[in-house]
Design a protein around this motif. Sequence first.
Motif, mmCIF file in Angstrom:
data_model
loop_
_atom_site.group_PDB
_atom_site.id
_atom_site.type_symbol
_atom_site.label_atom_id
_atom_site.label_comp_id
_atom_site.label_asym_id
_atom_site.label_seq_id
_atom_site.Cartn_x
_atom_site.Cartn_y
_atom_site.Cartn_z
ATOM 1 N N GLU A 22 0.838 -1.204 0.000
ATOM 2 C CA GLU A 22 0.000 0.000 0.000
ATOM 3 C C GLU A 22 0.867 1.246 0.000
ATOM 4 O O GLU A 22 1.956 1.243 0.585
ATOM 5 C CB GLU A 22 -0.872 0.046 1.263
ATOM 6 C CG GLU A 22 -1.868 -1.067 1.388
ATOM 7 C CD GLU A 22 -2.648 -0.988 2.704
ATOM 8 O OE1 GLU A 22 -2.370 -0.097 3.538
ATOM 9 O OE2 GLU A 22 -3.533 -1.840 2.878
ATOM 10 N N TYR A 24 2.324 4.699 1.283
ATOM 11 C CA TYR A 24 2.581 5.168 2.644
ATOM 12 C C TYR A 24 2.764 6.686 2.588
ATOM 13 O O TYR A 24 3.861 7.210 2.726
ATOM 14 C CB TYR A 24 3.810 4.452 3.198
ATOM 15 C CG TYR A 24 4.134 4.717 4.645
ATOM 16 C CD1 TYR A 24 3.240 5.311 5.519
ATOM 17 C CD2 TYR A 24 5.371 4.366 5.140
ATOM 18 C CE1 TYR A 24 3.559 5.530 6.839
ATOM 19 C CE2 TYR A 24 5.719 4.577 6.462
ATOM 20 C CZ TYR A 24 4.798 5.163 7.302
ATOM 21 O OH TYR A 24 5.131 5.384 8.621
ATOM 22 N N ALA A 27 4.779 8.914 5.234
ATOM 23 C CA ALA A 27 6.235 8.808 5.372
ATOM 24 C C ALA A 27 6.921 10.116 4.992
ATOM 25 O O ALA A 27 6.430 10.858 4.144
ATOM 26 C CB ALA A 27 6.760 7.670 4.497
ATOM 27 N N LYS A 33 4.176 0.599 2.083
ATOM 28 C CA LYS A 33 4.036 -0.369 3.175
ATOM 29 C C LYS A 33 3.925 -1.759 2.557
ATOM 30 O O LYS A 33 3.207 -1.947 1.569
ATOM 31 C CB LYS A 33 2.785 -0.080 4.015
ATOM 32 C CG LYS A 33 2.858 1.221 4.771
ATOM 33 C CD LYS A 33 1.706 1.392 5.723
ATOM 34 C CE LYS A 33 0.499 1.950 5.009
ATOM 35 N NZ LYS A 33 -0.597 2.317 5.912
ATOM 36 N N TRP A 35 3.638 -6.146 3.235
ATOM 37 C CA TRP A 35 3.381 -7.337 4.033
ATOM 38 C C TRP A 35 4.024 -8.487 3.261
ATOM 39 O O TRP A 35 3.718 -8.700 2.085
ATOM 40 C CB TRP A 35 1.886 -7.593 4.186
ATOM 41 C CG TRP A 35 1.207 -6.629 5.103
ATOM 42 C CD1 TRP A 35 0.823 -6.867 6.390
ATOM 43 C CD2 TRP A 35 0.773 -5.281 4.817
ATOM 44 N NE1 TRP A 35 0.205 -5.754 6.923
ATOM 45 C CE2 TRP A 35 0.168 -4.768 5.968
ATOM 46 C CE3 TRP A 35 0.879 -4.463 3.691
ATOM 47 C CZ2 TRP A 35 -0.356 -3.484 6.034
ATOM 48 C CZ3 TRP A 35 0.367 -3.181 3.752
ATOM 49 C CH2 TRP A 35 -0.248 -2.698 4.915
ATOM 50 N N ARG A 46 5.747 -7.261 8.478
ATOM 51 C CA ARG A 46 5.469 -5.958 7.864
ATOM 52 C C ARG A 46 6.734 -5.134 7.751
ATOM 53 O O ARG A 46 7.655 -5.279 8.546
ATOM 54 C CB ARG A 46 4.471 -5.186 8.722
ATOM 55 C CG ARG A 46 3.087 -5.779 8.710
ATOM 56 C CD ARG A 46 2.136 -4.938 9.487
ATOM 57 N NE ARG A 46 2.131 -3.571 8.960
ATOM 58 C CZ ARG A 46 1.422 -2.585 9.455
ATOM 59 N NH1 ARG A 46 0.651 -2.787 10.486
ATOM 60 N NH2 ARG A 46 1.468 -1.377 8.925
ATOM 61 N N SER A 47 6.729 -4.237 6.777
ATOM 62 C CA SER A 47 7.850 -3.320 6.598
ATOM 63 C C SER A 47 7.377 -2.121 5.785
ATOM 64 O O SER A 47 6.241 -2.092 5.309
ATOM 65 C CB SER A 47 8.998 -4.022 5.874
ATOM 66 O OG SER A 47 10.157 -3.211 5.884
ATOM 67 N N SER A 48 8.258 -1.154 5.648
ATOM 68 C CA SER A 48 8.037 -0.075 4.693
ATOM 69 C C SER A 48 9.349 0.114 3.952
ATOM 70 O O SER A 48 10.423 -0.163 4.484
ATOM 71 C CB SER A 48 7.599 1.223 5.377
ATOM 72 O OG SER A 48 8.670 1.799 6.084
ATOM 73 N N LYS A 78 4.466 5.633 11.377
ATOM 74 C CA LYS A 78 3.334 4.908 11.971
ATOM 75 C C LYS A 78 3.410 3.400 11.747
ATOM 76 O O LYS A 78 2.548 2.658 12.191
ATOM 77 C CB LYS A 78 2.021 5.441 11.396
ATOM 78 C CG LYS A 78 1.740 6.870 11.793
ATOM 79 C CD LYS A 78 0.422 7.337 11.240
ATOM 80 C CE LYS A 78 0.159 8.769 11.653
ATOM 81 N NZ LYS A 78 -1.124 9.258 11.181
ATOM 82 N N VAL A 79 4.449 2.934 11.055
ATOM 83 C CA VAL A 79 4.582 1.510 10.731
ATOM 84 C C VAL A 79 5.643 0.876 11.615
ATOM 85 O O VAL A 79 6.753 1.399 11.742
ATOM 86 C CB VAL A 79 4.972 1.311 9.248
ATOM 87 C CG1 VAL A 79 5.285 -0.138 8.945
ATOM 88 C CG2 VAL A 79 3.876 1.815 8.338
ATOM 89 N N SER A 81 8.185 -1.720 11.583
ATOM 90 C CA SER A 81 8.882 -2.540 10.604
ATOM 91 C C SER A 81 9.445 -3.774 11.302
ATOM 92 O O SER A 81 10.207 -3.664 12.265
ATOM 93 C CB SER A 81 10.009 -1.741 9.951
ATOM 94 O OG SER A 81 10.676 -2.540 9.006
#
Length: 111
Positions: A22, A24, A27, A33, A35, A46-48, A78-79, A81
């Motif tokens: 998705e 982000y 950022a 983002k 998965w 999860r990561s970005s 907000k993620v 990682s």
Amino acid sequence: MTITYDDFARVDIRVGRITRAEPYPEARKPAIKLWVDFGPEIGEKRSSAQITAHYTPEALVGRQVLGVVNFPPRQIGKVMSEVLILGLPDAAGEVVLVGPGHEVPLGGKLF
């Protein structure tokens, strides 16, 4: 800096498949983002990643990538990682993802 093979062996690099991606927009720098499914032993993490120069979220789903799965989780905006997805810079310094050249089983460990 030189390291020993034992140092390298402690870094757990596995292959996973991006199952969801998705935009982000929150950022600081353009990012996506991710998965990533690393198979039954590790599961989904999860990561970005700042990979918007070469990839769209839609084009990433289904792609196999390499990631370091044994770093501690790190808050990136907000993620949370949970994995470091590996990439290399192209001539312009933009990230190109690292992955196997052929389909391989999820969770396979780099050695």
